[in-house]
Design an enzyme around this catalytic site. Sequence first.
Site, PDB file in Angstrom:
ATOM      1  N   HIS A 241     -33.426  -5.999 -79.357  1.00 48.49           N
ATOM      2  CA  HIS A 241     -32.175  -5.829 -80.113  1.00 48.49           C
ATOM      3  C   HIS A 241     -31.986  -6.998 -81.072  1.00 48.49           C
ATOM      4  O   HIS A 241     -32.022  -8.153 -80.688  1.00 48.49           O
ATOM      5  CB  HIS A 241     -31.003  -5.766 -79.123  1.00 48.49           C
ATOM      6  CG  HIS A 241     -29.681  -5.463 -79.744  1.00 48.49           C
ATOM      7  ND1 HIS A 241     -29.254  -4.178 -80.025  1.00 48.49           N
ATOM      8  CD2 HIS A 241     -28.665  -6.276 -80.133  1.00 48.49           C
ATOM      9  CE1 HIS A 241     -28.044  -4.216 -80.551  1.00 48.49           C
ATOM     10  NE2 HIS A 241     -27.655  -5.485 -80.632  1.00 48.49           N
TER      11      HIS A 241
ATOM     12  N   ASP B 150     -29.502  -8.611 -84.007  1.00 47.85           N
ATOM     13  CA  ASP B 150     -28.148  -8.615 -84.560  1.00 47.85           C
ATOM     14  C   ASP B 150     -28.146  -9.205 -85.962  1.00 47.85           C
ATOM     15  O   ASP B 150     -28.395 -10.395 -86.140  1.00 47.85           O
ATOM     16  CB  ASP B 150     -27.222  -9.433 -83.648  1.00 47.85           C
ATOM     17  CG  ASP B 150     -26.989  -8.735 -82.320  1.00 47.85           C
ATOM     18  OD1 ASP B 150     -26.474  -7.598 -82.351  1.00 47.85           O
ATOM     19  OD2 ASP B 150     -27.333  -9.298 -81.271  1.00 47.85           O
TER      20      ASP B 150
ATOM     21  N   HIS C 141     -29.122  -3.831 -85.214  1.00 52.00           N
ATOM     22  CA  HIS C 141     -27.667  -3.625 -85.199  1.00 52.00           C
ATOM     23  C   HIS C 141     -27.076  -4.343 -86.411  1.00 52.00           C
ATOM     24  O   HIS C 141     -27.011  -5.568 -86.442  1.00 52.00           O
ATOM     25  CB  HIS C 141     -27.131  -4.205 -83.866  1.00 52.00           C
ATOM     26  CG  HIS C 141     -25.644  -4.221 -83.739  1.00 52.00           C
ATOM     27  ND1 HIS C 141     -24.986  -4.900 -82.726  1.00 52.00           N
ATOM     28  CD2 HIS C 141     -24.668  -3.638 -84.472  1.00 52.00           C
ATOM     29  CE1 HIS C 141     -23.689  -4.745 -82.853  1.00 52.00           C
ATOM     30  NE2 HIS C 141     -23.453  -4.002 -83.911  1.00 52.00           N
TER      31      HIS C 141
ATOM     32  N   GLY D 254     -19.896 -10.304 -83.236  1.00 54.53           N
ATOM     33  CA  GLY D 254     -19.987 -11.574 -83.954  1.00 54.53           C
ATOM     34  C   GLY D 254     -20.665 -12.675 -83.160  1.00 54.53           C
ATOM     35  O   GLY D 254     -21.302 -13.539 -83.741  1.00 54.53           O
ATOM     36  N   PHE D 255     -20.528 -12.628 -81.829  1.00 55.56           N
ATOM     37  CA  PHE D 255     -21.050 -13.730 -81.019  1.00 55.56           C
ATOM     38  C   PHE D 255     -21.582 -13.224 -79.684  1.00 55.56           C
ATOM     39  O   PHE D 255     -21.057 -12.250 -79.130  1.00 55.56           O
ATOM     40  CB  PHE D 255     -19.946 -14.763 -80.758  1.00 55.56           C
ATOM     41  CG  PHE D 255     -19.351 -15.310 -82.026  1.00 55.56           C
ATOM     42  CD1 PHE D 255     -19.963 -16.352 -82.706  1.00 55.56           C
ATOM     43  CD2 PHE D 255     -18.207 -14.730 -82.572  1.00 55.56           C
ATOM     44  CE1 PHE D 255     -19.435 -16.822 -83.906  1.00 55.56           C
ATOM     45  CE2 PHE D 255     -17.667 -15.192 -83.773  1.00 55.56           C
ATOM     46  CZ  PHE D 255     -18.288 -16.246 -84.439  1.00 55.56           C
ATOM     47  N   GLY D 256     -22.593 -13.941 -79.180  1.00 53.82           N
ATOM     48  CA  GLY D 256     -23.070 -13.666 -77.831  1.00 53.82           C
ATOM     49  C   GLY D 256     -22.223 -14.432 -76.829  1.00 53.82           C
ATOM     50  O   GLY D 256     -21.387 -15.260 -77.197  1.00 53.82           O
ATOM     51  N   GLY D 257     -22.418 -14.120 -75.554  1.00 50.28           N
ATOM     52  CA  GLY D 257     -21.787 -14.893 -74.491  1.00 50.28           C
ATOM     53  C   GLY D 257     -20.313 -14.639 -74.258  1.00 50.28           C
ATOM     54  O   GLY D 257     -19.638 -15.446 -73.628  1.00 50.28           O
TER      55      GLY D 257
ATOM     56  N   ASP E 113     -23.085  -2.775 -75.695  1.00 53.90           N
ATOM     57  CA  ASP E 113     -23.483  -4.096 -76.201  1.00 53.90           C
ATOM     58  C   ASP E 113     -22.351  -5.104 -76.013  1.00 53.90           C
ATOM     59  O   ASP E 113     -21.287  -4.974 -76.622  1.00 53.90           O
ATOM     60  CB  ASP E 113     -23.828  -3.938 -77.694  1.00 53.90           C
ATOM     61  CG  ASP E 113     -24.344  -5.219 -78.329  1.00 53.90           C
ATOM     62  OD1 ASP E 113     -24.487  -6.239 -77.636  1.00 53.90           O
ATOM     63  OD2 ASP E 113     -24.601  -5.171 -79.559  1.00 53.90           O
ATOM     64  N   GLY E 114     -22.605  -6.113 -75.179  1.00 53.39           N
ATOM     65  CA  GLY E 114     -21.677  -7.236 -75.058  1.00 53.39           C
ATOM     66  C   GLY E 114     -21.210  -7.492 -73.638  1.00 53.39           C
ATOM     67  O   GLY E 114     -20.639  -6.615 -72.997  1.00 53.39           O
ATOM     68  N   GLY E 115     -21.495  -8.691 -73.135  1.00 52.45           N
ATOM     69  CA  GLY E 115     -20.997  -9.076 -71.813  1.00 52.45           C
ATOM     70  C   GLY E 115     -21.626  -8.324 -70.656  1.00 52.45           C
ATOM     71  O   GLY E 115     -21.042  -8.257 -69.569  1.00 52.45           O
TER      72      GLY E 115
ATOM     73  N   GLY F 141     -27.747 -10.295 -74.023  1.00 48.79           N
ATOM     74  CA  GLY F 141     -28.230 -11.510 -74.668  1.00 48.79           C
ATOM     75  C   GLY F 141     -28.191 -12.682 -73.722  1.00 48.79           C
ATOM     76  O   GLY F 141     -29.208 -13.100 -73.162  1.00 48.79           O
TER      77      GLY F 141
HETATM   78  C1  DX5 Z   1     -22.474  -9.342 -80.556  1.00 45.45           C
HETATM   79  C2  DX5 Z   1     -23.846  -8.769 -80.548  1.00 45.45           C
HETATM   80  C3  DX5 Z   1     -24.494  -8.671 -79.225  1.00 45.45           C
HETATM   81  C4  DX5 Z   1     -24.653  -9.965 -78.493  1.00 45.45           C
HETATM   82  C5  DX5 Z   1     -24.624  -9.662 -77.029  1.00 45.45           C
HETATM   83  O1  DX5 Z   1     -21.905  -9.145 -81.809  1.00 45.45           O
HETATM   84  O2  DX5 Z   1     -23.828  -7.454 -81.087  1.00 45.45           O
HETATM   85  O3  DX5 Z   1     -25.738  -7.979 -79.318  1.00 45.45           O
HETATM   86  O4  DX5 Z   1     -25.829 -10.653 -78.811  1.00 45.45           O
HETATM   87  O5  DX5 Z   1     -24.653 -10.860 -76.359  1.00 45.45           O
HETATM   88  P1  DX5 Z   1     -24.164 -11.014 -74.853  1.00 45.45           P
HETATM   89  O6  DX5 Z   1     -25.008 -10.118 -74.001  1.00 45.45           O
HETATM   90  O7  DX5 Z   1     -24.388 -12.456 -74.579  1.00 45.45           O
HETATM   91  O8  DX5 Z   1     -22.708 -10.624 -74.791  1.00 45.45           O
HETATM   92 ZN    ZN Z   2     -25.701  -6.244 -81.004  1.00 41.78          ZN
END
Ligand code: DX5
Ligand code: ZN
Length: 213
Positions: free
Chosen positions: A31, A33, A64, A140-143, A173-175, A195
């Site tokens: 994936h 981003d 994505h 916008g962000f991971g984690g 996607d996310g968390g 992620g």
């Molecule tokens: C957020 C991204 C996700 C992100 C997921 O905008 O689309 O793909 O990398 O990261 P985690 O799994 O850490 O929430």
């Molecule tokens: Zn994503």
Amino acid sequence: MLIAPSILSANFGKLHEEVQAICNAGCDLVHIDVMDGHFVPNLTIGPVVVSAAAKASSKPLDIHLMVQNNTFFTELFAPLKPKYLSFHIEEEKHPHRLIQKIKSCGISPAIVLNPHTSPKSIEYILEELDMVLLMSVNPGFGGQSFIPSTLKKIEILRKMIDSAGLKTLIEVDGGVTDKNIHSLKNAGTDIVVAGNYIFGSSSYKNAIDSLRV
Ligand code: DX5
Ligand code: ZN
């Protein structure tokens, strides 16, 4: 459950090794981003870096887009031949036209819904899609932490897809972690993006295996 690690949480100083490592650990998709600093308050990578990731990958790419100009970015990334190319419905005035463009490049089209966007918004376009990506965090962000109301949306979308007799996949996607993976599965998810959970673990294989429910 299919697993798509998000390289947003990878160590970009050794991207080639990181992508090889998740592929060797048994992921199904990689994936990617793509953020433009306008649709979301973050900026990531363009075709030069994605092309390097593609060369390292033995698995199909899942791109994505989190951008304002979807047509421009589709033309930029289509030559890399990802398996899926997904764009946000909130940022596209002509989704049907863009879906046809993505298909004409031999790529499977997917639409992404932000946490506030109803699955009803894609009711009349669902049959054109190979996948719907539901954001379970604000893009916008991971984690970030998983937003629980996503589970209800997955159930609603699952019913829409099944009652129409479609094969459209649901990606979340996310968390995503081993704590919510069973609820995601029960609600009807086909693919999870993860992620931080995978790249933050000491064993990518164990992390991927723990999501394989
Ligand atoms: C957020 C991204 C996700 C992100 C997921 O905008 O689309 O793909 O990398 O990261 P985690 O799994 O850490 O929430
Ligand atoms: Zn994503």
